[in-house]
Write a protein that holds these residues in place. Structure first.
Motif, PDB file in Angstrom:
ATOM      1  N   GLU A 175       0.827  -1.203   0.000  1.00  0.00           N
ATOM      2  CA  GLU A 175       0.000   0.000   0.000  1.00  0.00           C
ATOM      3  C   GLU A 175       0.862   1.254   0.000  1.00  0.00           C
ATOM      4  OE1 GLU A 175      -3.407   2.393   0.080  1.00  0.00           O
ATOM      5  OE2 GLU A 175      -3.150   0.262  -0.368  1.00  0.00           O
ATOM      6  N   ARG A 176       1.943   1.214   0.789  1.00  0.00           N
ATOM      7  CA  ARG A 176       2.779   2.405   0.921  1.00  0.00           C
ATOM      8  C   ARG A 176       3.550   2.689  -0.363  1.00  0.00           C
ATOM      9  NH1 ARG A 176       4.887   0.726   5.129  1.00  0.00           N
ATOM     10  NH2 ARG A 176       6.937   0.054   4.402  1.00  0.00           N
ATOM     11  N   TRP A 177       4.148   1.676  -0.936  1.00  0.00           N
ATOM     12  CA  TRP A 177       4.988   1.887  -2.119  1.00  0.00           C
ATOM     13  C   TRP A 177       4.179   2.113  -3.389  1.00  0.00           C
ATOM     14  CZ3 TRP A 177       9.835  -1.815  -2.028  1.00  0.00           C
ATOM     15  CH2 TRP A 177      10.715  -1.341  -1.057  1.00  0.00           C
ATOM     16  N   MET A 178       3.009   1.496  -3.459  1.00  0.00           N
ATOM     17  CA  MET A 178       2.200   1.645  -4.668  1.00  0.00           C
ATOM     18  C   MET A 178       1.841   3.109  -4.918  1.00  0.00           C
ATOM     19  SD  MET A 178      -1.247  -0.486  -5.606  1.00  0.00           S
ATOM     20  CE  MET A 178      -2.096   0.056  -4.117  1.00  0.00           C
ATOM     21  N   MET A 179       1.727   3.891  -3.857  1.00  0.00           N
ATOM     22  CA  MET A 179       1.341   5.291  -3.986  1.00  0.00           C
ATOM     23  C   MET A 179       2.511   6.209  -4.375  1.00  0.00           C
ATOM     24  SD  MET A 179      -1.911   5.450  -3.481  1.00  0.00           S
ATOM     25  CE  MET A 179      -1.916   3.932  -4.428  1.00  0.00           C
ATOM     26  N   LEU A 180       3.690   5.622  -4.555  1.00  0.00           N
ATOM     27  CA  LEU A 180       4.869   6.446  -4.856  1.00  0.00           C
ATOM     28  C   LEU A 180       5.149   6.564  -6.350  1.00  0.00           C
ATOM     29  CD1 LEU A 180       7.317   5.213  -2.055  1.00  0.00           C
ATOM     30  CD2 LEU A 180       5.786   7.198  -2.033  1.00  0.00           C
ATOM     31  N   THR A 181       4.409   5.867  -7.189  1.00  0.00           N
ATOM     32  CA  THR A 181       4.645   5.935  -8.633  1.00  0.00           C
ATOM     33  C   THR A 181       3.716   6.965  -9.269  1.00  0.00           C
ATOM     34  OG1 THR A 181       3.029   4.215  -9.193  1.00  0.00           O
ATOM     35  CG2 THR A 181       5.266   3.490  -8.640  1.00  0.00           C
ATOM     36  N   ARG A 225      10.392   8.407  -6.694  1.00  0.00           N
ATOM     37  CA  ARG A 225      10.089   8.365  -5.264  1.00  0.00           C
ATOM     38  C   ARG A 225      10.116   6.931  -4.738  1.00  0.00           C
ATOM     39  NH1 ARG A 225       5.045  12.023  -3.610  1.00  0.00           N
ATOM     40  NH2 ARG A 225       3.997  10.887  -5.278  1.00  0.00           N
ATOM     41  N   LEU A 226       9.734   5.991  -5.577  1.00  0.00           N
ATOM     42  CA  LEU A 226       9.807   4.582  -5.190  1.00  0.00           C
ATOM     43  C   LEU A 226      11.258   4.160  -4.960  1.00  0.00           C
ATOM     44  CD1 LEU A 226       8.233   1.889  -4.840  1.00  0.00           C
ATOM     45  CD2 LEU A 226       8.576   1.509  -7.291  1.00  0.00           C
ATOM     46  N   VAL A 281      -1.563   8.172 -10.404  1.00  0.00           N
ATOM     47  CA  VAL A 281      -1.536   9.620 -10.185  1.00  0.00           C
ATOM     48  C   VAL A 281      -1.331   9.850  -8.691  1.00  0.00           C
ATOM     49  CG1 VAL A 281      -3.020  10.149 -12.160  1.00  0.00           C
ATOM     50  CG2 VAL A 281      -4.053   9.712  -9.915  1.00  0.00           C
ATOM     51  N   GLU A 282      -1.173  11.088  -8.299  1.00  0.00           N
ATOM     52  CA  GLU A 282      -1.056  11.421  -6.887  1.00  0.00           C
ATOM     53  C   GLU A 282      -2.310  10.957  -6.150  1.00  0.00           C
ATOM     54  OE1 GLU A 282       0.986  12.693  -3.665  1.00  0.00           O
ATOM     55  OE2 GLU A 282       1.726  13.125  -5.688  1.00  0.00           O
ATOM     56  N   GLY A 283      -2.134  10.045  -5.206  1.00  0.00           N
ATOM     57  CA  GLY A 283      -3.263   9.571  -4.416  1.00  0.00           C
ATOM     58  C   GLY A 283      -3.900   8.301  -4.908  1.00  0.00           C
ATOM     59  N   GLY A 284      -3.449   7.760  -6.049  1.00  0.00           N
ATOM     60  CA  GLY A 284      -4.044   6.506  -6.514  1.00  0.00           C
ATOM     61  C   GLY A 284      -3.987   6.322  -8.006  1.00  0.00           C
ATOM     62  N   LYS A 318      14.085  -1.932  -4.773  1.00  0.00           N
ATOM     63  CA  LYS A 318      15.128  -2.474  -5.639  1.00  0.00           C
ATOM     64  C   LYS A 318      14.491  -3.474  -6.588  1.00  0.00           C
ATOM     65  CE  LYS A 318      19.078  -1.937  -2.503  1.00  0.00           C
ATOM     66  NZ  LYS A 318      18.380  -1.159  -1.483  1.00  0.00           N
ATOM     67  N   ALA A 319      14.912  -3.434  -7.820  1.00  0.00           N
ATOM     68  CA  ALA A 319      14.354  -4.347  -8.810  1.00  0.00           C
ATOM     69  C   ALA A 319      14.788  -5.777  -8.516  1.00  0.00           C
ATOM     70  CB  ALA A 319      14.824  -3.947 -10.209  1.00  0.00           C
ATOM     71  N   PRO A 320      13.937  -6.740  -8.811  1.00  0.00           N
ATOM     72  CA  PRO A 320      14.338  -8.135  -8.648  1.00  0.00           C
ATOM     73  C   PRO A 320      15.452  -8.490  -9.622  1.00  0.00           C
ATOM     74  CG  PRO A 320      12.251  -7.989  -9.801  1.00  0.00           C
ATOM     75  CD  PRO A 320      12.577  -6.606  -9.348  1.00  0.00           C
ATOM     76  N   GLN A 321      16.201  -9.509  -9.279  1.00  0.00           N
ATOM     77  CA  GLN A 321      17.312  -9.957 -10.112  1.00  0.00           C
ATOM     78  C   GLN A 321      16.858 -11.111 -10.991  1.00  0.00           C
ATOM     79  OE1 GLN A 321      20.684 -11.377  -7.858  1.00  0.00           O
ATOM     80  NE2 GLN A 321      21.486 -12.562  -9.587  1.00  0.00           N
ATOM     81  N   SER A 322      17.109 -11.016 -12.279  1.00  0.00           N
ATOM     82  CA  SER A 322      16.827 -12.121 -13.186  1.00  0.00           C
ATOM     83  C   SER A 322      17.996 -13.103 -13.160  1.00  0.00           C
ATOM     84  CB  SER A 322      16.620 -11.590 -14.609  1.00  0.00           C
ATOM     85  OG  SER A 322      16.364 -12.652 -15.502  1.00  0.00           O
TER      86      SER A 322
END
Length: 792
Positions: free
Chosen positions: A58-64, A504-505, A85-88, A511-515
């Motif tokens: 929930e916290r990180w999803m709002m940072l994009t 912001r994320l 967008v800002e807020g969702g 951190k991106a996952p490693q392939s």
């Protein structure tokens, strides 16, 4: 004070001298061992650590910002999509000739209307759906929208903003193959194209009514309860001279009964029933019958579609001279497009696909060129890879293989019959790169002029406009934010619609996952997976490993696009993996053999062999990663999965207990005889045979070693929850210890996208902490519990 300290040190030295040397050595070894264990494991996660993990999504999803979802086109040439967008989230609408985007609808009014209809509260920027479809309202083709929320379909008007649950007209079918005869069929008269006639069913027989004078013509007299004519299948010829429909021999109406123990708004339990055909059950047998408006009747020889699993709706060719339908034989080893001459009722196979294992019926594709059926475009795996073919519709022979090579056609996006050109997505064409990334190409019917339309090394989700003049490409990778571009059909860029901003994320610590890629069981085939490390990863420590498994043969499952916050049938995507990793684990996801989107041989490993779950490839992958990374501790490996992934998670403790020590299994279809007919007969075949028993988790629990947590939703409508209960019964009979969490009212996705998500996730996290880290978990009943809305 100093003197006393000195005296204490002297006393300590004397005690050490008096301590026997061998005992001192043993003590030092024990202390060193404890230090190494502490260094390897780290401190046990505390309640605050759980709070952070459970609130991460929930916290990180709002940072994009400006992260676009796949695009949809309207019939009027406009396109729409969801974006952050800002807020969702906002839904926006655009068109090729205008730069500005505008809201697709009034989100505030829609949120209010939907909340009024279902009794919940919604924020305008947090509407509970990701996609919708426009629906006609009062003559306006875009006057309403439809979408799904938690297994319920809704329709909301965009004028008055009123929402209501969608109740589909007609008779439901259990998984598409058995009609629910408790519900009346939709017998609305079907009007002929010229408007002169109406066809319907009276009793069990077909009737015709002339609209000018109401004259009735009885077309059949042989309908009965066990062989009735289905009015919902009536199909008129374009010239209005004929109609065809199916006469139906009903299958077995298996009813699954569930008790809802804790229904909202009342104390006493409720009984729920569901039409739920299972493997081996008799399905509805359909036989097409052809009638003329002059009263003539033609019965069609069923030799080409005997022993059907299913027949598609009847479709007439454009000139009215013939009709066609798709036939899947029981057992999924043969498919045909059956064409019928309207003049004499003779049937022939316009195209046929057979396999010694299975035909991938769920992803079949057939296109009748010019709507006449003289030529067909077809997707086949007959050369070992999924490719496009041009078929002679008169005899079913291949006129030309259009695409070829060690790569796969994923989806056909558009066909232009006039230009004789095809636009399609494909993967695996680029050597040395991820074979699952989709790219888009165009090619002629004759196989010439192959043109690549996407270049970025990413996964491309492309939607082409209805007029074929434009397309929108949304491309991304797990480590690359989405870019949405509007392009002309030839590939030239018109403008960039969105460029995802994840700054912001990143600042928050994402951190991106490693392939990672390693060789599979045969030592030759590349197996691809992803690794998520704790954000405080220390390479000097050793971390237990948890695998998030989904091995269903219907697709591949390791995420290839950016959006890391959603859920899918195999369990959490990247954010759920990160939340678990942050508690001190390495978390991975792997596509082993038996999954889709690679070669036919790669896929065929699953045939009558769902118990395999690609484990030999997965274990080889784990070992290869451990050989490169000393912190990757494969002496402590756990696994979790849902649905088919739940079956695999249990199977890990049964079939590979020397490697997998701990399993959490959600909503598993543990015995394929207990699950839905459609998914299981596709991969396990028909008739039901010993292979079903060999794959059964319930039948093999005596082999379980390690620690097991079973999680099930009481009201699971996708997988019969009795499947979990039967595993429990077998475990008890075998004297096995296990844990069980049965969530009252929970659906199939309980704990992943519905139900008490935080609670169920916390129970999963606890289980791995206790049994893989061998650490104490917080005293949840004594301390403040993790709330349903974990700290954000």
């Amino acid at each position: 004070m100093a003197s006393r300290a000195g005296d204490s040190r002297v006393g300590a030295r004397r005690r050490r001298r008096d301590f026997p040397a061998t005992k001192r050595m043993t003590a030092w070894i024990l202390l060193a061992g404890l230090w190494l264990v502490a260094a390897g494991l780290g401190a046990a996660p505390q309640a605050a650590d759980y709070q952070r993990s459970l609130g991460l999504r929930e916290r990180w999803m709002m940072l994009t910002r400006d992260v676009a979802f796949p695009v949809q086109w309207r019939g009027d040439g406009r396109f729409y999509y969801r974006k952050t967008v800002e807020g969702g989230f906002a839904f926006v609408l655009g068109e090729p000739g205008a730069d500005a985007m505008r809201p697709a609808f009034d989100a505030a009014r829609l949120a209010q209307a939907l909340g009024k209809a279902d009794g919940r509260t919604y924020a305008p920027l947090r509407l509970p759906f990701e996609r919708f479809a426009y629906d006609a309202e009062g003559g306006d083709p875009y006057g309403a929208i439809r979408f799904d929320v938690d297994y319920v379909s809704w329709r909301c008007t965009l004028g008055e903003y009123a929402c209501a649950m969608v109740v589909e007209k007609g008779r439901p079918r259990g998984f598409g193959v058995v009609r629910d005869l408790r519900v009346a069929a939709d017998n609305t008269p079907r009007r002929s194209p010229d408007g002169q006639w109406e066809a319907f069913v009276e009793g069990y027989d077909v009737m015709l009514r002339r609209r000018t004078d109401g004259k009735l013509v009885r077309l059949s007299r042989d309908g009965r309860a066990d062989a009735f004519y289905d009015p919902e299948t009536i199909a008129w010829s374009p010239d209005s001279r004929r109609l065809a429909l199916y006469r139906v021999q009903p299958g077995f109406a298996r009813i699954v009964t569930r008790v809802e123990s804790s229904p909202v708004g009342q104390l006493q339990p409720l009984v729920r029933t569901q039409l739920y055909p299972k493997p081996g059950d008799a399905v509805d047998v359909e036989r097409p019958v052809l009638f003329g408006v002059d009263g003539t009747r033609t019965d069609i020889d069923d030799a080409l579609f005997a022993n059907p699993y299913s027949l598609s709706p009847i479709r007439w060719r454009r000139d009215g001279g013939s009709l066609a339908f798709d036939f899947v034989q029981r057992g999924f080893q043969r498919m045909r497009v059956v064409a019928v001459d309207a003049a004499n009722g003779r049937a022939h196979a316009a195209v046929e696909e057979t396999a010694k294992t299975f035909v991938y019926a769920d992803r079949s594709f057939a296109h009748e060129v010019d709507g006449l059926g003289k030529e067909l475009l077809w997707i086949s795996e007959r050369d070992g890879w999924r490719h496009l073919y041009l078929i002679d519709g008169a005899n079913g022979r291949v006129k030309r293989q259009i695409t070829r090579g060690d790569w796969v056609v994923r989806d056909v996006l558009r066909v232009d019959d006039e230009k004789r050109r095809i636009w399609f997505s494909a993967s695996g064409m680029d050597r040395g790169k991820d074979p699952y990334y989709r790219h888009v190409f165009a090619v002629g019917f004759d196989g010439t002029g192959l043109t690549r339309l996407t270049e970025a090394d990413a996964d491309h989700d492309v939607a082409i406009s209805g007029d074929g003049q434009w397309y929108v490409d949304v491309y991304s990778r797990p480590d690359r934010a989405p870019v949405a571009e509007l392009r002309r059909i030839g590939g030239s860029l018109v403008r960039t619609l969105e460029r995802g901003d994840i700054s912001r994320l990143l600042a928050a610590g994402w951190k991106a996952p490693q392939s990672f890629v390693a060789k599979g069981r045969d030592g030759r085939t590349d197996i691809w997976g992803m690794l998520v490390r704790p954000r405080d990863y220390d390479p000097s420590k050793k971390y237990p490993v948890v695998e998030n498994i989904y091995a269903g043969p219907h697709d591949s499952f390791v995420p290839k696009t950016f959006w890391p916050f959603g859920y899918h049938a195999g369990g959490d995507k990247q954010i759920g993996m990160q939340a678990l990793a942050d508690l001190g684990f390495m978390v991975v996801m792997i596509d082993g053999m038996g999954t889709a989107n690679r070669s036919k041989a790669f896929h065929d490993v699953a045939w009558k062999n769902l118990g395999d779950s690609g484990f030999p490839d997965r274990i080889a992958w784990h070992r290869a990663l451990a050989a490169r990374d000393p912190s990757y501790d494969i002496s402590r490996v756990g696994i979790y999965g849902a649905s088919a992934g739940g079956q695999s998670a249990l199977g890990a403790l049964e079939r590979h207990p020397d490697f997998y020590r701990v399993a959490v299994a959600y909503a598993g279809c543990y015995d394929n005889r207990m699950d839905k007919i459609s998914w299981n007969e596709q991969w396990m075949g028909w008739p039901v045979d010993e292979s079903y028993v060999r794959a059964s988790g319930a039948a093999n629990v005596a082999a379980v070693r390690g620690d097991l947590l079973l999680i099930v939703g009481e009201q699971d409508s996708n997988v019969d929850p009795a499947s979990t209960a039967q595993v429990v019964n077998a475990l008890i009979a075998a004297g096995k210890d296990f844990d069980l969490l049965n969530v009252p009212g929970g659906e199939h996705s309980v704990g992943r996208s519905t139900g008490p998500i935080d609670y169920v996730q916390r129970r999963q996290f606890d289980f791995f902490v206790r049994h893989l880290q061998e650490a104490a978990t917080p005293r949840w009943n004594a301390d403040a519990p993790v709330s349903q809305q974990a700290v954000r």
